[in-house]
Design a protein around this motif. Structure first.
Motif, short mmCIF file in Angstrom:
data_model
loop_
_atom_site.label_atom_id
_atom_site.label_comp_id
_atom_site.label_asym_id
_atom_site.label_seq_id
_atom_site.Cartn_x
_atom_site.Cartn_y
_atom_site.Cartn_z
N MET A 1 -4.79 -0.84 -30.54
CA MET A 1 -5.27 -2.13 -30.08
C MET A 1 -4.89 -2.35 -28.61
SD MET A 1 -6.91 -4.70 -31.28
CE MET A 1 -7.14 -6.42 -31.27
N ALA A 2 -3.69 -1.94 -28.23
CA ALA A 2 -3.26 -2.13 -26.85
C ALA A 2 -4.10 -1.28 -25.90
CB ALA A 2 -1.78 -1.79 -26.70
N THR A 3 -4.49 -0.09 -26.35
CA THR A 3 -5.34 0.76 -25.52
C THR A 3 -6.72 0.14 -25.34
OG1 THR A 3 -4.16 2.69 -26.34
CG2 THR A 3 -6.28 3.09 -25.30
N GLY A 4 -7.25 -0.44 -26.38
CA GLY A 4 -8.54 -1.12 -26.29
C GLY A 4 -8.50 -2.33 -25.36
N ILE A 5 -7.42 -3.10 -25.44
CA ILE A 5 -7.26 -4.24 -24.55
C ILE A 5 -7.15 -3.76 -23.11
CG2 ILE A 5 -5.71 -6.13 -23.92
CD1 ILE A 5 -5.09 -6.37 -26.95
N SER A 6 -6.40 -2.69 -22.89
CA SER A 6 -6.26 -2.13 -21.54
C SER A 6 -7.59 -1.59 -21.03
CB SER A 6 -5.23 -1.02 -21.53
OG SER A 6 -3.98 -1.48 -21.93
N PHE A 52 -12.57 -12.04 -23.02
CA PHE A 52 -12.50 -11.41 -24.34
C PHE A 52 -11.22 -10.60 -24.48
CE2 PHE A 52 -13.76 -7.95 -27.31
CZ PHE A 52 -13.89 -8.74 -28.44
N SER A 53 -10.85 -9.88 -23.43
CA SER A 53 -9.60 -9.10 -23.45
C SER A 53 -8.39 -10.02 -23.57
CB SER A 53 -9.52 -8.25 -22.19
OG SER A 53 -8.33 -7.54 -22.13
N LEU A 54 -8.41 -11.13 -22.87
CA LEU A 54 -7.32 -12.12 -22.98
C LEU A 54 -7.26 -12.68 -24.39
CD1 LEU A 54 -5.10 -13.94 -21.77
CD2 LEU A 54 -6.92 -15.49 -21.06
N GLY A 62 0.11 -12.94 -30.04
CA GLY A 62 0.45 -14.35 -30.07
C GLY A 62 0.09 -14.99 -28.73
N LEU A 63 0.15 -16.31 -28.68
CA LEU A 63 -0.33 -17.03 -27.50
C LEU A 63 0.51 -16.76 -26.26
CD1 LEU A 63 -2.44 -19.00 -26.46
CD2 LEU A 63 -0.90 -20.85 -27.09
N GLY A 64 1.80 -16.97 -26.34
CA GLY A 64 2.65 -16.81 -25.16
C GLY A 64 2.83 -15.36 -24.75
N ALA A 65 3.23 -14.53 -25.71
CA ALA A 65 3.45 -13.11 -25.41
C ALA A 65 2.14 -12.41 -25.08
CB ALA A 65 4.12 -12.42 -26.58
N GLY A 66 1.05 -12.81 -25.71
CA GLY A 66 -0.26 -12.21 -25.44
C GLY A 66 -0.74 -12.50 -24.03
N THR A 67 -0.56 -13.75 -23.60
CA THR A 67 -0.95 -14.11 -22.24
C THR A 67 -0.11 -13.36 -21.22
OG1 THR A 67 -1.57 -16.30 -23.04
CG2 THR A 67 -1.30 -16.04 -20.67
N PHE A 68 1.18 -13.32 -21.46
CA PHE A 68 2.09 -12.61 -20.56
C PHE A 68 1.76 -11.12 -20.52
CE2 PHE A 68 6.25 -10.56 -19.74
CZ PHE A 68 6.46 -11.05 -18.46
N THR A 69 1.53 -10.51 -21.67
CA THR A 69 1.21 -9.09 -21.74
C THR A 69 -0.14 -8.80 -21.09
OG1 THR A 69 2.44 -8.94 -23.81
CG2 THR A 69 0.95 -7.14 -23.31
N PHE A 70 -1.11 -9.69 -21.28
CA PHE A 70 -2.41 -9.50 -20.64
C PHE A 70 -2.28 -9.48 -19.13
CE2 PHE A 70 -6.05 -11.48 -18.54
CZ PHE A 70 -7.01 -10.52 -18.80
N PHE A 71 -1.50 -10.39 -18.57
CA PHE A 71 -1.36 -10.42 -17.12
C PHE A 71 -0.59 -9.21 -16.60
CE2 PHE A 71 -2.46 -14.97 -17.55
CZ PHE A 71 -3.58 -14.93 -16.72
N ILE A 72 0.34 -8.69 -17.38
CA ILE A 72 1.02 -7.45 -16.98
C ILE A 72 0.04 -6.28 -17.00
CG2 ILE A 72 2.76 -5.77 -17.71
CD1 ILE A 72 4.49 -8.12 -18.55
N ILE A 73 -0.78 -6.19 -18.05
CA ILE A 73 -1.79 -5.14 -18.12
C ILE A 73 -2.77 -5.28 -16.98
CG2 ILE A 73 -3.77 -4.33 -19.49
CD1 ILE A 73 -2.13 -4.94 -22.00
#
Length: 110
Positions: A1-6, A52-54, A62-73
């Motif tokens: 899933m992380a590879t797809g988001i990236s 869509f990726s966000l 999750g909302l907080g960690a997902g947003t933070f991880t998305f911006f790092i990616i």
């Protein structure tokens, strides 16, 4: 899933980067002329893929960690695109190798 988001973040950022005025006409992947011909649609598609990726990131972590991880990616992908595109190091074999290794590591580690 992380590879797809990236991968979605990479595609969306590359679409938006290809439509910017500051990008020189570098044809690394071969479809930059098509993006330039349909600039407005490319921007909308890039923004839609980024949202869509966000959303996928927030759903997965999750909302907080997902947003933070998305911006790092997004920061990582953006840095790589901005550094490697002018050097003509981004091509299909390189991208397939990177995402295949990422997918294999994701399967093995998670």
């Amino acid at each position: 899933m992380a590879t797809g988001i990236s991968l979605l973040a990479f595609i969306s950022f590359y679409l938006l980067y290809s439509t910017s005025k500051k990008m020189s006409g570098i044809g690394n992947l071969g479809f930059e002329e098509l993006i330039g011909a349909h600039e407005k649609a490319s921007k909308y598609i890039g923004l839609a893929l980024m949202i869509f990726s966000l959303g996928l990131s927030c759903f997965y972590w999750g909302l907080g960690a997902g947003t933070f991880t998305f911006f790092i990616i997004l920061m990582t992908v953006a840095s790589l695109v901005i550094l490697l595109a002018p050097l003509r190091l981004m091509n299909y074999p390189f991208l397939i190798l990177i995402f295949a290794c990422s997918f294999i590591f994701e399967i093995l580690l998670f």
